[in-house]
Design an enzyme around this catalytic site. Structure first.
Site, mmCIF file in Angstrom:
data_model
loop_
_atom_site.group_PDB
_atom_site.id
_atom_site.type_symbol
_atom_site.label_atom_id
_atom_site.label_comp_id
_atom_site.label_asym_id
_atom_site.label_seq_id
_atom_site.Cartn_x
_atom_site.Cartn_y
_atom_site.Cartn_z
ATOM 1 N N LYS A 1 15.392 9.624 18.684
ATOM 2 C CA LYS A 1 16.245 8.427 18.661
ATOM 3 C C LYS A 1 16.846 8.140 20.029
ATOM 4 C CE LYS A 1 17.414 8.648 13.780
ATOM 5 N NZ LYS A 1 18.339 9.227 12.795
ATOM 6 N N ALA B 1 0.847 -1.198 0.000
ATOM 7 C CA ALA B 1 0.000 0.000 0.000
ATOM 8 C C ALA B 1 0.876 1.238 0.000
ATOM 9 C CB ALA B 1 -0.894 0.001 1.233
ATOM 10 N N GLU C 1 14.636 13.777 6.503
ATOM 11 C CA GLU C 1 13.195 13.512 6.588
ATOM 12 C C GLU C 1 12.554 14.393 5.520
ATOM 13 O OE1 GLU C 1 11.446 11.596 9.029
ATOM 14 O OE2 GLU C 1 13.388 10.851 9.678
ATOM 15 N N THR D 1 6.476 3.789 6.280
ATOM 16 C CA THR D 1 6.046 5.180 6.108
ATOM 17 C C THR D 1 6.665 5.995 7.241
ATOM 18 O OG1 THR D 1 4.142 5.087 7.605
ATOM 19 C CG2 THR D 1 3.791 4.288 5.370
ATOM 20 N N ASP E 1 14.624 14.914 15.558
ATOM 21 C CA ASP E 1 14.757 13.514 15.162
ATOM 22 C C ASP E 1 15.768 12.791 16.048
ATOM 23 O OD1 ASP E 1 13.970 11.448 13.315
ATOM 24 O OD2 ASP E 1 16.037 11.550 12.560
#
Ligand code: ADP
Ligand code: ASP
Ligand code: MG
Length: 819
Positions: free
Chosen positions: A682, A505, A667, A555, A678
């Site tokens: 992490k 998808a 990103e 995604t 980000d």
């Protein structure tokens, strides 16, 4: 003497019957032969349909009758040489007229008894045996037809009559002693009661006819000719990679057929077993294939399990109540109640508390059973000693069968853990004391999955299938499919792993195919797929209920991450490169971990930090082996590394960021990287993995980005950075003046007895530091632990890029399948 039985598919039409004639012609040269045949394939059902329609006063029974007549006439014309056709055609006509007369009677009376049904379906075997006998006469010169109803005597339990062996054996012996033919033909399935009224032996009963004759005649062999090359390790219609069982014991064959292996009708085994007559299952369409031999003992093939079978349409009856404990006679009365209505019990379980007895029966008899049992225990129900019978429908049984099970421990453990891993709930269990069979009652929706899962668990040389559903086919997702496409053959050959991509998808389309999507042109297929709706995609994955299902989220989407719990609850493994779930509120992260453990599945997200570098798995290994993490110091942003490695003041900072974005290291919105957000996510994931309960707000971020750059659109962001070039230049120059490089560093430190600390920020790194020689998009993590107190454990390497990220997701997918 040999008895050969040919089933419905073997005699479906003239073309098939010619194969039967060829087999018989060959066999009859060796010995006296009795041939037993079923009705032409599908005819028994068609005749039952005629009866039903007629009883409902529905005219269309005539059409069904015409269809039945046409099939027999056509088969006769196609099969029998012209010069012999007239008498057999008129015989067929006469028999068909008789069926019509009876059906007309049913229609007029609107009444259909089991006795009449037996009468009507008997014509199927009467017709087929007459036609095939004539074909054999045409080919071989002689064939003696005998009506089985004159030899096989039963009680009057229409639909599934019990044989009176004393009478039957004598009649058979007398007839065959008095007739000296080489070849006999008899209709299967049909018999008569003591009054000469037509009965039948139950659906599939022609096998039984063959066995009754073989036993009565002390035949050397019984051969059951059908449309498969033997008895198989599971139903070939449910499991694609079944194997043929070359040898099987009578007992095993009986258990397998009792629990649903349709290839042989269960009562068939008893007569041949008593006489020790070897029984072959052979394929009419591949007579040269070895087939299966059923005999006294089977050879040990090394596998403890011989086969797996299942029956749908099971109802579970539970009789419960505190008044039952320690009082004898309850089970006797329960079984009496069922027996009085001729309800067959398929399985029985009773817990040692004696508080409940549970039996499995054919669901068709569930309401009758309820009536009978509630009547039997009327007094006890009224006085509250037992509850009214509890009936649960839509169930099925799956059974593992094998003589050797008793010599092996751990079989039930393996069985139930295989079922459990796939989220198959077991409602009841039964194991015979012979230890030849373990049976589990499950939901009927889970049967196909259960049989396949068990087949994979017990027949090791056969491949294991993983059903993968991918969400997201951008940079990483596209690469992932490319890698899978290249690797599928290797996995099958070297790991016995069939990696089936059952769903793909993207944000606009979705495509699901249980048989596996052809990865050579998935793009075109996806384009032609259905409109994407993530909740529908997840619902489809759940209801497909395929075994070893893995959902891979490639995604960066928040909504997709919100569905993991629904997948894990169905024991569907989740592999995420999407960081949203693990960096959302701690409660959701923890919930997902708990669900994975509870539903015996996996939630893996190695690529959340450092692409495919073994960072998260290293934390797991350290903790599992008893180590404790004191501190982690890391450079975790491939983007920021790239930017600071390339920025030297000669080009603007903005243009270096743009290059990073163009090369796919950021990103979609680069501000997530540049702001340090980000990296915060992490380090928080690493802290959580090492046991810290941490939220984003608890991480200190010394951002180096001027506030003016972080507003508006991505274009605004680039424009603002150009304006702030002097700020970036200053940062660079200050570091360069000391011979240092700029690195965006994340740190986590455990604090004994209280909450740990985490922070991220830009730091100058001097040449002696582990972080100094970090190039391109490299990531690095230093672990300081009990066992690595001064010299840290270092994991370093490329920490970004579609190819490595995809390979990390791929590795997690294989890991999730628990090979
Ligand atoms: P016939 O018409 O010859 O009596 P059946 O349809 O009664 O044949 O039985 C053969 C069918 O049984 C096969 O076509 C196969 O689909 C089904 N079957 C179910 N379980 C098994 C099994 N364990 N081994 C072989 N066949 C099986
Ligand atoms: N014709 C019967 C049936 O379809 C018996 C048989 O084929 O064995 O059940
Ligand atoms: Mg059959």
């Amino acid at each position: 003497m040999q008895v050969l039985k040919f089933g419905g598919s073997s005699v479906k039409n003239a073309e098939n019957i010619r194969k039967v004639v060829a087999i018989v012609s060959d066999k009859v040269q060796q010995d006296t032969t009795v041939v037993v045949v079923s009705a032409l394939g599908g005819i028994t059902d068609l005749l039952l349909q005629c009866c039903k329609l007629a009883a409902e006063n529905n005219d269309s029974y005539k059409e069904s009758l015409r269809e039945a007549e046409q099939r027999h006439l056509q088969t006769t014309r196609d099969l029998i040489p012209l010069n012999r056709q007239s008498s057999i055609l008129s015989q067929v006509k006469t028999l068909c007229n008789e069926i019509e007369d009876i059906c007309n009677g049913i229609y007029l009376l609107r009444e259909l008894s089991e006795r009449t049904k037996d009468r009507v379906v008997s014509y199927g075997e009467l017709l087929s045996s007459q036609i095939i006998a004539e074909a054999l006469r045409a080919e071989l010169g002689g064939c003696e037809w005998k009506d089985s109803r004159e030899l096989i005597t039963t009680n009057s339990h229409f639909g599934s009559a019990a044989v009176d062996f004393a009478v039957t054996n004598k009649k058979i012996a007398d007839y065959f002693t008095g007739h000296a033919a080489r070849l006999f033909m008899m209709p299967g399935f049909i018999a008569s009661d003591a009054q000469g009224v037509n009965t039948t032996l139950g659906r599939g009963g022609s096998d039984y006819t063959g066995a009754i004759l073989a036993a009565a005649l002390d035949a050397d062999v019984l051969e059951i000719w059908t449309d498969v090359s033997g008895m198989m390790t599971a139903d070939p219609r449910l499991v694609p990679n079944v194997r043929i069982i070359p040898q099987i014991s009578y007992q095993e064959a009986m258990e397998l057929s009792h629990f649903g292996a349709k290839v042989i009708y269960p009562p068939t085994i008893q007569p041949v077993r008593t006489k020790g007559i070897p029984t072959w299952i052979k394929n009419t369409f591949a007579p040269q294939d070895y087939g299966t031999i059923i005999q006294q003992t089977s050879t040990d093939t090394g596998s403890s399990i011989r086969g797996i079978s299942s029956i749908n349409h099971i109802a579970l009856l539970s009789l419960e109540g505190s008044g039952m404990v320690g009082i004898p006679g309850f089970s006797k009365r329960l079984f009496e109640a069922l027996a009085s209505r001729k309800i067959n019990v398929i399985l029985i379980t009773q817990s040692s508390s004696e508080h409940s007895i549970c039996v499995g029966i054919d669901a068709a008899f569930a309401s009758e059973a309820r009536k009978a049992v509630d009547e039997m225990f009327g007094y006890e129900i009224e006085t509250g000693k037992v509850d009214p019978l509890l009936v649960e429908n839509d169930l099925a049984v799956v059974a593992l069968v094998g003589d050797n099970m008793k010599n092996h421990s751990g079989i039930s453990g393996r069985m139930f853990s295989a079922l459990g891993r796939n989220g198959i709930n077991v409602r009841a269990i039964a194991q015979g004391s012979s230890e030849r069979n373990i049976t589990a009652v499950i939901s009927v929706n889970d049967v196909k999955k259960a049989i396949n899962v068990l087949h994979e668990a017990f027949f090791e040389t056969v491949y294991k299938e993983i059903n993968l559903f991918v969400a997201g086919v951008g940079n990483v997702g596209g690469k992932l499919l490319e890698q899978i496409c290249k690797q599928q053959a290797y996995l099958l050959e070297h790991m016995n792993l069939k990696l089936n991509v059952a769903g793909i998808a993207n944000s606009s389309k979705m495509l699901v195919n249980d048989a596996g999507i052809d990865l050579d042109n998935w793009q075109a297929q996806l384009q032609a797929g259905q409109e994407m709706d993530i909740s529908r995609y997840v619902a489809l994955i759940r209801t497909r209920n395929l075994r070893n299902s893995v959902f891979a989220d490639v995604t960066a989407n928040e909504t997709v991450a919100g569905f993991y719990d629904q997948l894990l609850e169905k024991s569907i493994a989740v592999v995420a490169c999407n960081k949203v779930a693990c960096s959302s509120g701690y409660a959701y992260y923890k919930k997902l971990k708990r669900l994975a453990a509870e539903y015996n599945t996996r939630f893996l997200f190695e690529t959340n930090v450092g692409a495919s570098l073994p960072i998260i798995s290293t934390i797991g290994d350290l903790l599992r082996s008893g180590d404790h993490i004191h501190r982690m110091q890391a450079v975790l942003s491939g983007t920021l590394n790239f930017v600071f490695n390339h920025y030297d003041g000669k080009r603007s900072f903005a243009s270096v960021v743009k290059q990073a974005q163009d090369e796919g290291y950021t990103e979609p919105d680069p501000r997530l990287d540049l702001s340090g957000k980000d990296v915060m996510r992490k380090i928080m994931i690493l802290a959580r993995e090492s046991g810290e309960e941490m939220e984003m707000e608890e991480i200190a971020n010394q951002s180096f980005m001027p506030a003016s750059c972080m507003q508006g659109s991505v274009d605004d962001f680039y424009a603002a950075m150009e304006k702030e070039e002097s700020h970036f230049r200053q940062l660079y120059d200050a570091a360069a003046a000391n011979g240092s490089k700029l690195k965006f560093v994340a740190t986590y430190e455990a604090v004994p007895g209280s909450k740990g600390r985490a922070s991220v920020g830009l730091q100058p790194v001097s040449p002696g530091h582990d972080f100094y020689h970090l190039y391109g998009k490299d990531n690095i993590v230093l672990f300081y632990t009990d066992r690595y107190p001064e010299q840290p454990l270092v994991v370093k390497g490329a920490g970004a890029g579609a190819d490595v990220t995809a390979s990390g997701v791929f590795a997690d997918i294989i890991r999730a399948s628990r090979i």
